[in-house]
Design a protein around this motif. Structure first.
Motif, mmCIF file in Angstrom:
data_model
loop_
_atom_site.group_PDB
_atom_site.id
_atom_site.type_symbol
_atom_site.label_atom_id
_atom_site.label_comp_id
_atom_site.label_asym_id
_atom_site.label_seq_id
_atom_site.Cartn_x
_atom_site.Cartn_y
_atom_site.Cartn_z
ATOM 1 N N MET A 278 0.855 -1.164 0.000
ATOM 2 C CA MET A 278 0.000 0.000 0.000
ATOM 3 C C MET A 278 0.909 1.237 0.000
ATOM 4 S SD MET A 278 -3.172 0.748 2.500
ATOM 5 C CE MET A 278 -2.604 1.880 3.730
ATOM 6 N N THR A 279 0.573 2.199 -0.816
ATOM 7 C CA THR A 279 1.288 3.471 -0.817
ATOM 8 C C THR A 279 0.384 4.545 -0.244
ATOM 9 O OG1 THR A 279 0.544 3.960 -3.059
ATOM 10 C CG2 THR A 279 2.673 2.895 -2.841
ATOM 11 N N GLY A 280 0.963 5.518 0.392
ATOM 12 C CA GLY A 280 0.171 6.587 0.973
ATOM 13 C C GLY A 280 0.823 7.933 0.760
ATOM 14 N N TYR A 281 0.002 8.933 0.527
ATOM 15 C CA TYR A 281 0.468 10.296 0.304
ATOM 16 C C TYR A 281 -0.456 11.249 1.055
ATOM 17 C CZ TYR A 281 2.520 7.863 -3.671
ATOM 18 O OH TYR A 281 3.184 6.959 -4.456
ATOM 19 N N HIS A 282 0.020 12.412 1.378
ATOM 20 C CA HIS A 282 -0.837 13.457 1.943
ATOM 21 C C HIS A 282 -0.455 14.763 1.265
ATOM 22 C CE1 HIS A 282 2.444 14.956 4.504
ATOM 23 N NE2 HIS A 282 2.769 13.687 4.619
ATOM 24 N N GLU A 283 -1.434 15.583 1.052
ATOM 25 C CA GLU A 283 -1.225 16.823 0.312
ATOM 26 C C GLU A 283 -2.093 17.931 0.900
ATOM 27 O OE1 GLU A 283 1.033 18.694 -2.282
ATOM 28 O OE2 GLU A 283 1.024 16.519 -2.319
ATOM 29 N N ALA A 284 -1.537 19.107 1.002
ATOM 30 C CA ALA A 284 -2.293 20.274 1.461
ATOM 31 C C ALA A 284 -2.757 21.069 0.248
ATOM 32 C CB ALA A 284 -1.428 21.156 2.347
ATOM 33 N N PHE A 285 -3.991 21.483 0.273
ATOM 34 C CA PHE A 285 -4.550 22.334 -0.774
ATOM 35 C C PHE A 285 -4.946 23.651 -0.134
ATOM 36 C CE2 PHE A 285 -5.119 18.046 -2.282
ATOM 37 C CZ PHE A 285 -4.691 18.139 -3.595
ATOM 38 N N ARG A 286 -4.470 24.738 -0.739
ATOM 39 C CA ARG A 286 -4.733 26.057 -0.182
ATOM 40 C C ARG A 286 -5.265 27.008 -1.252
ATOM 41 N NH1 ARG A 286 0.283 24.355 1.629
ATOM 42 N NH2 ARG A 286 0.291 23.827 3.835
ATOM 43 N N TYR B 74 -5.656 31.126 -1.875
ATOM 44 C CA TYR B 74 -5.120 32.389 -1.380
ATOM 45 C C TYR B 74 -5.919 33.579 -1.921
ATOM 46 C CZ TYR B 74 -1.034 29.498 -0.337
ATOM 47 O OH TYR B 74 -0.194 28.527 0.141
ATOM 48 N N ASP B 75 -5.918 34.658 -1.169
ATOM 49 C CA ASP B 75 -6.499 35.893 -1.680
ATOM 50 C C ASP B 75 -5.424 36.659 -2.459
ATOM 51 O OD1 ASP B 75 -4.868 37.210 0.172
ATOM 52 O OD2 ASP B 75 -6.522 37.755 1.500
ATOM 53 N N GLN B 76 -5.754 37.840 -2.937
ATOM 54 C CA GLN B 76 -4.827 38.613 -3.775
ATOM 55 C C GLN B 76 -3.592 39.099 -3.012
ATOM 56 O OE1 GLN B 76 -7.259 41.671 -5.482
ATOM 57 N NE2 GLN B 76 -8.138 40.287 -7.006
ATOM 58 N N LYS B 77 -3.684 39.155 -1.698
ATOM 59 C CA LYS B 77 -2.546 39.582 -0.874
ATOM 60 C C LYS B 77 -1.654 38.412 -0.457
ATOM 61 C CE LYS B 77 -4.980 43.559 1.012
ATOM 62 N NZ LYS B 77 -5.461 44.218 2.228
ATOM 63 N N GLY B 78 -2.059 37.194 -0.803
ATOM 64 C CA GLY B 78 -1.261 36.017 -0.453
ATOM 65 C C GLY B 78 -1.648 35.368 0.862
ATOM 66 N N SER B 79 -2.704 35.857 1.484
ATOM 67 C CA SER B 79 -3.192 35.246 2.723
ATOM 68 C C SER B 79 -4.021 34.012 2.388
ATOM 69 C CB SER B 79 -4.040 36.235 3.514
ATOM 70 O OG SER B 79 -3.287 37.374 3.847
ATOM 71 N N ILE B 80 -3.937 33.015 3.229
ATOM 72 C CA ILE B 80 -4.685 31.777 3.007
ATOM 73 C C ILE B 80 -6.160 32.002 3.330
ATOM 74 C CG2 ILE B 80 -5.016 29.389 3.756
ATOM 75 C CD1 ILE B 80 -2.021 29.277 4.332
ATOM 76 N N LEU B 81 -7.032 31.714 2.365
ATOM 77 C CA LEU B 81 -8.479 31.805 2.561
ATOM 78 C C LEU B 81 -9.038 30.475 3.059
ATOM 79 C CD1 LEU B 81 -9.514 33.722 -0.674
ATOM 80 C CD2 LEU B 81 -9.377 34.638 1.653
ATOM 81 N N HIS B 82 -8.602 29.392 2.436
ATOM 82 C CA HIS B 82 -9.074 28.042 2.775
ATOM 83 C C HIS B 82 -7.884 27.094 2.731
ATOM 84 C CE1 HIS B 82 -13.189 29.418 2.232
ATOM 85 N NE2 HIS B 82 -12.816 29.946 1.080
ATOM 86 N N GLU B 83 -7.901 26.128 3.636
ATOM 87 C CA GLU B 83 -6.846 25.125 3.665
ATOM 88 C C GLU B 83 -7.464 23.780 4.012
ATOM 89 O OE1 GLU B 83 -2.384 25.041 5.341
ATOM 90 O OE2 GLU B 83 -3.887 25.575 6.821
ATOM 91 N N SER B 84 -7.159 22.770 3.233
ATOM 92 C CA SER B 84 -7.646 21.429 3.534
ATOM 93 C C SER B 84 -6.562 20.426 3.171
ATOM 94 C CB SER B 84 -8.938 21.118 2.788
ATOM 95 O OG SER B 84 -8.729 21.154 1.401
ATOM 96 N N TYR B 85 -6.632 19.284 3.795
ATOM 97 C CA TYR B 85 -5.648 18.237 3.573
ATOM 98 C C TYR B 85 -6.355 16.987 3.073
ATOM 99 C CZ TYR B 85 -2.510 21.217 6.170
ATOM 100 O OH TYR B 85 -1.749 22.280 6.569
ATOM 101 N N ILE B 86 -5.678 16.260 2.220
ATOM 102 C CA ILE B 86 -6.231 15.021 1.699
ATOM 103 C C ILE B 86 -5.169 13.931 1.817
ATOM 104 C CG2 ILE B 86 -5.604 15.559 -0.687
ATOM 105 C CD1 ILE B 86 -8.212 14.095 -1.504
ATOM 106 N N VAL B 87 -5.620 12.751 2.197
ATOM 107 C CA VAL B 87 -4.769 11.570 2.267
ATOM 108 C C VAL B 87 -5.246 10.643 1.167
ATOM 109 C CG1 VAL B 87 -4.096 9.600 3.687
ATOM 110 C CG2 VAL B 87 -4.490 11.822 4.761
ATOM 111 N N PHE B 88 -4.316 10.104 0.392
ATOM 112 C CA PHE B 88 -4.702 9.228 -0.709
ATOM 113 C C PHE B 88 -3.586 8.242 -1.000
ATOM 114 C CE2 PHE B 88 -2.574 12.914 -2.333
ATOM 115 C CZ PHE B 88 -1.757 12.455 -3.353
ATOM 116 N N GLY B 89 -3.909 7.211 -1.746
ATOM 117 C CA GLY B 89 -2.894 6.232 -2.099
ATOM 118 C C GLY B 89 -3.460 5.076 -2.891
#
Length: 63
Positions: A1-9, A11-26
């Motif tokens: 079994m292989t496993g990975y995790h990735e953050a998805f973000r 950003y607004d126009q100033k570079g601030s994070i609006l939304h952040e979520s993580y996903i685990v997949f493999g």
């Protein structure tokens, strides 16, 4: 079994994070596996991940 995790973000126009979520997949390399459970460091219990059959490949994801 292989496993990975990735953050998805998002950003607004100033570079601030609006939304952040993580996903685990493999990929599951053993056809006898019928359930995948995963959790974050902060969670107290495991939750079942979604298993996806794509042609001959068995995958899982949890978000």
């Amino acid at each position: 079994m292989t496993g990975y995790h990735e953050a998805f973000r998002e950003y607004d126009q100033k570079g601030s994070i609006l939304h952040e979520s993580y996903i685990v997949f493999g990929e599951i390399n053993n056809s006898e596996i019928v359930t995948i459970e995963t959790k974050t460091v902060d969670e107290k219990s495991f939750e079942e991940a979604e298993m996806i059959i794509n042609e001959e490949t068995l995958l899982y994801q949890y978000s």
